[in-house]
Design a protein around this motif. Structure first.
Motif, PDB file in Angstrom:
ATOM      1  N   PHE A  97       0.800  -1.217   0.000  1.00 50.07           N
ATOM      2  CA  PHE A  97       0.000   0.000   0.000  1.00 50.07           C
ATOM      3  C   PHE A  97       0.840   1.279   0.000  1.00 50.07           C
ATOM      4  N   LEU A  98       2.128   1.167  -0.296  1.00 49.39           N
ATOM      5  CA  LEU A  98       2.967   2.368  -0.274  1.00 49.39           C
ATOM      6  C   LEU A  98       3.342   2.854  -1.667  1.00 49.39           C
ATOM      7  N   ASN A  99       2.771   2.233  -2.699  1.00 49.34           N
ATOM      8  CA  ASN A  99       3.037   2.668  -4.069  1.00 49.34           C
ATOM      9  C   ASN A  99       1.853   3.462  -4.612  1.00 49.34           C
ATOM     10  N   ASN A 100       2.158   4.374  -5.543  1.00 49.84           N
ATOM     11  CA  ASN A 100       1.122   5.143  -6.234  1.00 49.84           C
ATOM     12  C   ASN A 100       0.211   5.911  -5.281  1.00 49.84           C
ATOM     13  N   LEU A 101       0.834   6.581  -4.317  1.00 46.57           N
ATOM     14  CA  LEU A 101       0.089   7.489  -3.439  1.00 46.57           C
ATOM     15  C   LEU A 101       0.115   8.854  -4.105  1.00 46.57           C
ATOM     16  N   THR A 102      -1.051   9.357  -4.517  1.00 40.52           N
ATOM     17  CA  THR A 102      -1.085  10.551  -5.353  1.00 40.52           C
ATOM     18  C   THR A 102      -2.168  11.535  -4.916  1.00 40.52           C
ATOM     19  N   VAL A 103      -2.001  12.754  -5.431  1.00 39.14           N
ATOM     20  CA  VAL A 103      -3.070  13.754  -5.365  1.00 39.14           C
ATOM     21  C   VAL A 103      -3.252  14.307  -6.774  1.00 39.14           C
ATOM     22  N   SER A 104      -4.456  14.753  -7.075  1.00 38.50           N
ATOM     23  CA  SER A 104      -4.745  15.394  -8.349  1.00 38.50           C
ATOM     24  C   SER A 104      -5.415  16.736  -8.073  1.00 38.50           C
ATOM     25  N   GLY A 105      -5.783  17.441  -9.121  1.00 34.80           N
ATOM     26  CA  GLY A 105      -6.478  18.708  -8.938  1.00 34.80           C
ATOM     27  C   GLY A 105      -7.846  18.536  -8.305  1.00 34.80           C
ATOM     28  N   GLU A 106      -8.345  17.305  -8.286  1.00 36.48           N
ATOM     29  CA  GLU A 106      -9.655  17.021  -7.701  1.00 36.48           C
ATOM     30  C   GLU A 106      -9.563  16.551  -6.260  1.00 36.48           C
ATOM     31  N   GLY A 107      -8.338  16.397  -5.750  1.00 38.59           N
ATOM     32  CA  GLY A 107      -8.167  15.989  -4.366  1.00 38.59           C
ATOM     33  C   GLY A 107      -7.232  14.794  -4.227  1.00 38.59           C
ATOM     34  N   PRO A 108      -7.063  14.304  -2.996  1.00 35.48           N
ATOM     35  CA  PRO A 108      -6.189  13.144  -2.765  1.00 35.48           C
ATOM     36  C   PRO A 108      -6.828  11.876  -3.304  1.00 35.48           C
ATOM     37  N   SER A 109      -5.990  10.928  -3.734  1.00 30.16           N
ATOM     38  CA  SER A 109      -6.509   9.652  -4.237  1.00 30.16           C
ATOM     39  C   SER A 109      -7.076   8.811  -3.097  1.00 30.16           C
ATOM     40  N   TRP A 110      -7.925   7.862  -3.464  1.00 22.58           N
ATOM     41  CA  TRP A 110      -8.489   6.949  -2.460  1.00 22.58           C
ATOM     42  C   TRP A 110      -7.366   6.205  -1.753  1.00 22.58           C
ATOM     43  N   ARG A 111      -6.371   5.810  -2.490  1.00 19.19           N
ATOM     44  CA  ARG A 111      -5.268   5.026  -1.934  1.00 19.19           C
ATOM     45  C   ARG A 111      -4.499   5.830  -0.887  1.00 19.19           C
ATOM     46  N   LEU A 112      -4.229   7.100  -1.172  1.00 18.36           N
ATOM     47  CA  LEU A 112      -3.534   7.947  -0.199  1.00 18.36           C
ATOM     48  C   LEU A 112      -4.381   8.143   1.041  1.00 18.36           C
ATOM     49  N   MET A 113      -5.669   8.425   0.866  1.00 22.52           N
ATOM     50  CA  MET A 113      -6.526   8.650   2.031  1.00 22.52           C
ATOM     51  C   MET A 113      -6.670   7.375   2.859  1.00 22.52           C
ATOM     52  N   THR A 114      -6.692   6.222   2.223  1.00 20.18           N
ATOM     53  CA  THR A 114      -6.760   4.960   2.964  1.00 20.18           C
ATOM     54  C   THR A 114      -5.515   4.777   3.825  1.00 20.18           C
ATOM     55  N   VAL A 115      -4.348   5.087   3.267  1.00 20.90           N
ATOM     56  CA  VAL A 115      -3.100   5.011   4.028  1.00 20.90           C
ATOM     57  C   VAL A 115      -3.140   5.969   5.208  1.00 20.90           C
ATOM     58  N   LEU A 116      -3.609   7.185   4.983  1.00 23.58           N
ATOM     59  CA  LEU A 116      -3.652   8.171   6.068  1.00 23.58           C
ATOM     60  C   LEU A 116      -4.661   7.773   7.136  1.00 23.58           C
ATOM     61  N   ARG A 117      -5.750   7.153   6.737  1.00 24.91           N
ATOM     62  CA  ARG A 117      -6.728   6.690   7.735  1.00 24.91           C
ATOM     63  C   ARG A 117      -6.118   5.617   8.628  1.00 24.91           C
ATOM     64  N   LEU A 118      -5.364   4.714   8.018  1.00 32.21           N
ATOM     65  CA  LEU A 118      -4.701   3.703   8.849  1.00 32.21           C
ATOM     66  C   LEU A 118      -3.686   4.351   9.781  1.00 32.21           C
ATOM     67  N   LEU A 119      -2.931   5.318   9.247  1.00 30.02           N
ATOM     68  CA  LEU A 119      -1.924   5.993  10.077  1.00 30.02           C
ATOM     69  C   LEU A 119      -2.554   6.812  11.202  1.00 30.02           C
ATOM     70  N   SER A 120      -3.842   7.123  11.078  1.00 32.20           N
ATOM     71  CA  SER A 120      -4.517   7.888  12.132  1.00 32.20           C
ATOM     72  C   SER A 120      -4.859   7.030  13.344  1.00 32.20           C
ATOM     73  N   LEU A 121      -4.820   5.703  13.163  1.00 32.04           N
ATOM     74  CA  LEU A 121      -5.248   4.814  14.238  1.00 32.04           C
ATOM     75  C   LEU A 121      -4.135   4.564  15.251  1.00 32.04           C
ATOM     76  N   PRO A 122      -4.483   4.437  16.518  1.00 30.05           N
ATOM     77  CA  PRO A 122      -3.475   4.087  17.524  1.00 30.05           C
ATOM     78  C   PRO A 122      -3.096   2.612  17.410  1.00 30.05           C
ATOM     79  N   GLN A 123      -1.956   2.262  17.975  1.00 30.51           N
ATOM     80  CA  GLN A 123      -1.484   0.882  17.909  1.00 30.51           C
ATOM     81  C   GLN A 123      -2.438  -0.073  18.621  1.00 30.51           C
ATOM     82  N   THR A 124      -3.193   0.450  19.581  1.00 34.29           N
ATOM     83  CA  THR A 124      -4.135  -0.395  20.332  1.00 34.29           C
ATOM     84  C   THR A 124      -5.258  -0.934  19.449  1.00 34.29           C
TER      85      THR A 124
END
Length: 453
Positions: free
Chosen positions: A325-352
């Motif tokens: 899930f670390l490849n092809n993380l992009t943004v366009s003029g229409e906003g962040p890609s689904w793949r990037l936002m999915t990665v950021l959502r996971l990174l928002s979670l605590p280890q618990t």
């Protein structure tokens, strides 16, 4: 580049049509090198009354229609005898050397060596009329100086360095094979098959060949899909043009058929595929204006830098890498890609909440405050990328004041890419700002069976 240049649609089409009316062209068909090329091709069975070589004020060299091309009409039909493939090489003076060499050389290397040798022979070469119209240099990363490499976007810079290293290895690892060709040459082999010569040949094949699968050969190793197509390779790329291109096994010709048609005296285009401009620069050495496929890539190193305070970041990155899930993380003029936002959502979670990580990668939602954190992080990443683009453009402006013509051409291509990047990031930041809620609008975060908190 203005913001609206990154958008496609009716307005963009009208603007392009207006620009096309103002584009001027000059025929090149009477120049000696093109007279020789057409004579060479005619002797091999090619005839063309529909297109002629011309210089255009916007793209440079290309092919111009002499009559209106109707939708579905055949634009070019290039006989197999005009194509330069590994079969051409194996049937040439190089054939016995390649067939006897062990381990087998690659199809790419065989084509590159053939081009270098043919250029070495000059006008006495059978393929001189084609060699003579090939560019003498390229604006691909394999040619880039260190200063130009330094102003590339981070993800592209890594790929560019890999490309340059691949060409260097192709040259350095095949010195014994090159030395075996000495009987063919009237100069020392190390003065003919130099790194610079092989780089030129590699870029010629990489940027100009068409896809044409060849039958397996006992004398070559690896996939053989390259074919150099004289005259046809003068067609320039345009992202929204539709054509059908393939080798016709019945006619034994490589054919280009228009889908939408082209008006008389306009430039005829081909489509290399749905590539963003970073890919076009890496593989072909140019940037397409108003490319609807353009994006900005978000490098993993940047994400780690922005989130360096997260003590569980290493574990999360490892988890994302294991799940590809670390490849092809992009943004366009229409906003962040689904793949990037999915990665950021996971990174928002605590280890618990480790037991929920996989579910988030599969599309499970997170609660509103973590979603807002993800949007804020995306905004932060865009701001950092925008700052980097501004710094790069400032540096490019300084370099342009003190460089020679070859480096200037390289910098101009990178400048166009960076200007587009700045445009995309500006538009994306506006989208992200609109996605953010005010603090008093955020509901409390409740953990339930449907939502990860």
């Amino acid at each position: 580049m203005k913001d609206h240049c990154c958008r496609s649609g009716r307005t963009a089409r009208k603007r392009r049509q207006k620009q096309e009316r103002s584009i001027q062209s000059v025929s090149l068909c009477h120049q000696l090198q093109y007279v020789r090329l057409m004579k060479f091709l005619h002797q091999r069975g090619f005839t063309s009354s529909l297109l002629q070589p011309a210089h255009f004020t916007d793209t440079g060299r290309g092919l111009q229609t002499l009559r209106t091309v109707k939708p579905g009409q055949l634009v070019i039909s290039l006989p197999e005898s005009c194509l330069l493939t590994t079969s051409t090489v194996l049937d040439s003076y190089l054939g016995q050397y390649i067939k006897s060499w062990k381990p087998c050389v690659s199809p790419l290397l065989s084509l590159c060596v053939f081009l270098v040798c043919e250029r070495h022979w000059g006008q006495s070469s059978d393929w001189f009329p084609y060699i003579n119209v090939l560019p003498t240099t390229y604006t691909c990363p394999a040619y880039f100086t260190e200063n130009v490499m330094a102003v590339l976007p981070a993800t592209l810079q890594k790929q560019a360095l890999e490309q340059r290293e691949a060409v260097r290895e192709l040259h350095s690892l095949n010195q014994d094979f090159f030395r075996s060709l000495q009987p063919l040459l009237n100069q020392p082999v190390d003065e003919v098959l130099t790194y610079a010569a092989l780089r030129w040949a590699w870029c010629s094949v990489n940027t100009r060949s068409v896809f044409m699968s060849q039958p397996p050969s006992n004398f070559l190793s690896g996939q053989d899909v390259y074919a150099l197509a004289p005259f046809l390779d003068l067609l320039n790329h345009q992202p929204d043009i539709q054509v059908k291109a393939s080798f016709n096994d019945v006619t034994r010709c490589y054919e280009i058929r228009s889908v939408s048609g082209t008006l008389r005296y306009q430039q005829a285009f081909i489509n290399y595929g749905s590539h963003d401009n970073q890919r076009l620069l890496l593989e072909y050495g140019f940037v397409a204006p108003c490319n609807p496929h353009s994006v900005v890539y978000v490098d993993t190193d940047l994400i780690c830098d922005v989130l360096s305070g997260d003590r569980s970041l290493v574990q999360k990155i490892k988890f994302l890498r294991e799940n590809d899930f670390l490849n092809n993380l992009t943004v366009s003029g229409e906003g962040p890609s689904w793949r990037l936002m999915t990665v950021l959502r996971l990174l928002s979670l605590p280890q618990t909440l480790y037991h929920h990580w996989k579910a988030v990668l599969l599309g499970q939602m997170v609660c509103d405050d973590r979603e807002q954190w993800s949007i804020e992080t995306a905004k932060n990443l865009c701001q950092r990328l925008l700052q980097d683009a501004h710094r790069a453009l400032d540096k490019i402006s300084r370099l342009l004041q003190q460089c020679d013509q070859s480096v200037r051409e390289q910098l101009d291509v990178v400048k166009s890419l960076r200007q587009e990047e700045r445009c995309i990031l500006g538009s994306c930041l506006k989208v992200l700002q609109g996605m953010l809620r005010q603090p008093d609008e955020l509901p409390s975060c409740q953990l339930d069976v449907d939502t990860v908190s």
